[in-house]
Enzyme design. Structure first.
Site, PDB file in Angstrom:
ATOM      1  N   HIS A 121       0.818  -1.223   0.000  1.00 54.38           N
ATOM      2  CA  HIS A 121       0.000   0.000   0.000  1.00 54.38           C
ATOM      3  C   HIS A 121       0.850   1.271   0.000  1.00 54.38           C
ATOM      4  O   HIS A 121       0.397   2.308  -0.431  1.00 54.38           O
ATOM      5  CB  HIS A 121      -0.918   0.042   1.222  1.00 54.38           C
ATOM      6  CG  HIS A 121      -2.072  -0.889   1.122  1.00 54.38           C
ATOM      7  ND1 HIS A 121      -1.945  -2.246   1.248  1.00 54.38           N
ATOM      8  CD2 HIS A 121      -3.382  -0.662   0.896  1.00 54.38           C
ATOM      9  CE1 HIS A 121      -3.124  -2.815   1.116  1.00 54.38           C
ATOM     10  NE2 HIS A 121      -4.022  -1.882   0.894  1.00 54.38           N
ATOM     11  N   TYR A 186      -2.360   5.074  -0.342  1.00 52.23           N
ATOM     12  CA  TYR A 186      -2.664   5.306  -1.767  1.00 52.23           C
ATOM     13  C   TYR A 186      -2.364   6.762  -2.141  1.00 52.23           C
ATOM     14  O   TYR A 186      -3.160   7.431  -2.796  1.00 52.23           O
ATOM     15  CB  TYR A 186      -4.124   4.991  -2.087  1.00 52.23           C
ATOM     16  CG  TYR A 186      -4.564   3.577  -1.770  1.00 52.23           C
ATOM     17  CD1 TYR A 186      -3.850   2.483  -2.243  1.00 52.23           C
ATOM     18  CD2 TYR A 186      -5.705   3.337  -1.022  1.00 52.23           C
ATOM     19  CE1 TYR A 186      -4.261   1.192  -1.962  1.00 52.23           C
ATOM     20  CE2 TYR A 186      -6.129   2.042  -0.742  1.00 52.23           C
ATOM     21  CZ  TYR A 186      -5.405   0.977  -1.226  1.00 52.23           C
ATOM     22  OH  TYR A 186      -5.826  -0.297  -0.957  1.00 52.23           O
TER      23      TYR A 186
END
Ligand code: ZN
Length: 487
Positions: A121, A186
């Site tokens: 991530h 993100y």
């Protein structure tokens, strides 16, 4: 007759009329003089580094690369999930790096033994500011509870981290700036023409808002997070939480586009369901959000508001994953979503969305991104696996997306498929796409990295590119034996 060389003809590039040579490039140039005589085609390789870790690049954390003043800078996830950078000088043909730009808090507690152990991530997003400083944001997956209260959602792992090069156009030395939320994941940069920087991210793990932080001083300071997509418990089912996956980019003029999908996040019995497709637009003059018809939206946008005003595609029970969104000269969005096993393309016609079209004739999705040449001529770069071969190819439409044909391929190889990042920002024609390919050894933990453009991959001397064995020996004291898997 007009001859097209692919989506390279009209891409604005700032060619280095007078290349500003940094200290580091001067040092490198001295080395290059010594080694150039021994360099031959035989010891050149197609990858530029082999220490990519897990899935080192994605279209989600973006851009991962930017061309600035004659140099393409590339960030990716390296060993221990740390942020690494390489740079390619288009004038001299020389490479620099890999250099570690910053440490992630993730990837350390449990050294990964299989690819599934790797978080991914916190892959880095990169941008070059107006003064030439290179910024990387990485390392976040919602943030550990030790960082305090998360006012926009749930804790997760890691810490969103911002590092900046100590000198302009120089990847050799980095400093950390504690000016963005640790809870981000993100991470995505949008850099406006007036120099404003918007950092978009999800502010925590699944059950969290999407937000942005804005900087008007080249990333020295950022304004506090502003929520734009709201997470909340559903009234009719307290086990169900509204959650989102979103992708942001600069739109036409002083605007930012957002394309996104819905994740019904179950507290008990969690699954990876994703549905629908949505689009909206921010007017950066006053940072207000609007739907595609120009109606102003109350922010943060809720599921109810999104369904009513911003829906591109209602997929019902069909799975829908986010793609990317680029605009044409009219400011109209061209959007992809991965739905029902296909990459599906949508275009705003001015009064309605064009019916979805599957780009490939057979099912199979991979990472993709769009280059919009004109409202009817659009290029889509797609990494996919077809008949046992991994390939990265351009697909093209000349009729506004009604039909698509496979155009030139940038790279293909039998075996594992490729992954790609979003298109390189301000790209040089020789360097449009960053790609990675998992290697077989070490349990598939590591990947080769490629920089691709109109001439395919930009090559590098093998002894400079094959850094992994030395790298792992330095990190873990282990000796790597046997075939490293390069081919
Ligand atoms: Zn969830």
């Amino acid at each position: 007759m007009q001859h097209s060389t692919g989506p390279y003809d009209r891409i604005p590039t700032r060619e280095p009329a007078a290349l500003a040579v940094s200290r580091a490039w001067v040092a490198l140039a001295a080395l290059a003089v010594l080694s150039v005589s021994s360099a031959s085609a035989a010891n050149m390789v197609y990858f530029f580094a082999d220490n990519g870790f897990g899935n080192p690049v994605s279209t989600l954390q973006h851009p991962c690369a930017e061309h600035h003043n004659g140099v393409t800078y590339i960030a990716y996830q390296g060993p221990l999930e740390d942020a690494y950078i390489c740079a390619y000088n288009h004038q001299s043909g020389e490479w620099q790096g890999p250099v570690k730009a910053g440490d992630s808090l993730m990837g350390k507690q449990q050294p990964a033994r299989i690819p599934g152990d790797i978080d991914n991530h916190g892959r880095p997003a990169l941008m070059v500011d107006c003064e030439g400083y290179i910024h990387i944001v990485f390392g976040g997956h919602g943030g550990y509870p030790k960082f305090g209260r998360n006012e926009f959602g749930m804790w997760g792992d890691g810490r969103q981290t911002h590092v900046v090069s100590r000198h302009p156009e120089d990847i050799s030395d980095w400093e950390r700036r504690d000016n963005v939320s640790p809870f981000g994941t993100y991470s995505q940069f949008v850099h406006m023409d007036d120099g404003d920087i918007y950092l978009f991210y999800r502010h925590g793990s699944h059950q969290s808002d999407w937000v942005y932080q804005k900087s008007r001083d080249n990333g020295r300071t950022f304004h506090p997070p502003v929520s734009i997509l709201k997470h909340k418990v559903r009234e009719e089912d307290s086990n169900l939480h509204d959650a989102w996956y979103a992708w942001f980019d600069k739109g036409s003029g002083d605007t930012i586009t957002a394309s996104y999908v819905y994740h019904p996040c179950k507290t008990r019995g969690h699954d990876n369901a994703r549905h629908n497709g949505y689009y909206m637009l921010m007017d950066c003059a006053d940072d207000t959000w609007h739907n595609v018809r120009g109606r102003e939206l109350a922010a943060p946008v809720t599921k109810e508001s999104a369904d009513k005003y911003t829906l591109v595609s209602n997929t019902g029970d069909m799975r829908s994953k986010r793609g990317t969104c680029r605009v044409d000269a009219n400011g109209h969005p061209h959007v992809t979503f991965k739905q029902g096993g296909y990459v599906r393309y949508y275009r705003w016609l001015g009064n309605e969305w064009q019916q979805a079209v599957c780009v490939t004739p057979e099912p199979g999705t991979g990472e993709c991104d769009l280059h919009v040449e004109s409202p009817r001529a659009v290029w889509l770069v797609l990494a996919r696996k077809a008949a046992g071969t991994g390939e990265i190819c351009w697909w093209k439409t000349t009729d506004g997306g009604l039909t698509w044909n496979k155009d030139r391929c940038l790279l293909n190889k039998p075996g594992p498929g490729f992954r790609i990042g979003a298109l390189v920002r301000n790209a040089h024609p020789d360097a449009r796409v960053v790609a990675s390919r998992q290697m077989q050894h070490h349990g598939g933990l590591y990947s080769e990295l490629y920089l691709l453009g109109r001439n395919g991959p930009i090559r590098r001397r093998g002894r400079e590119a094959a850094v992994l064995a030395r790298h792992l020996a330095g990190l873990f004291g282990t000796t790597v034996t046997g075939n490293l898997g390069h081919d």
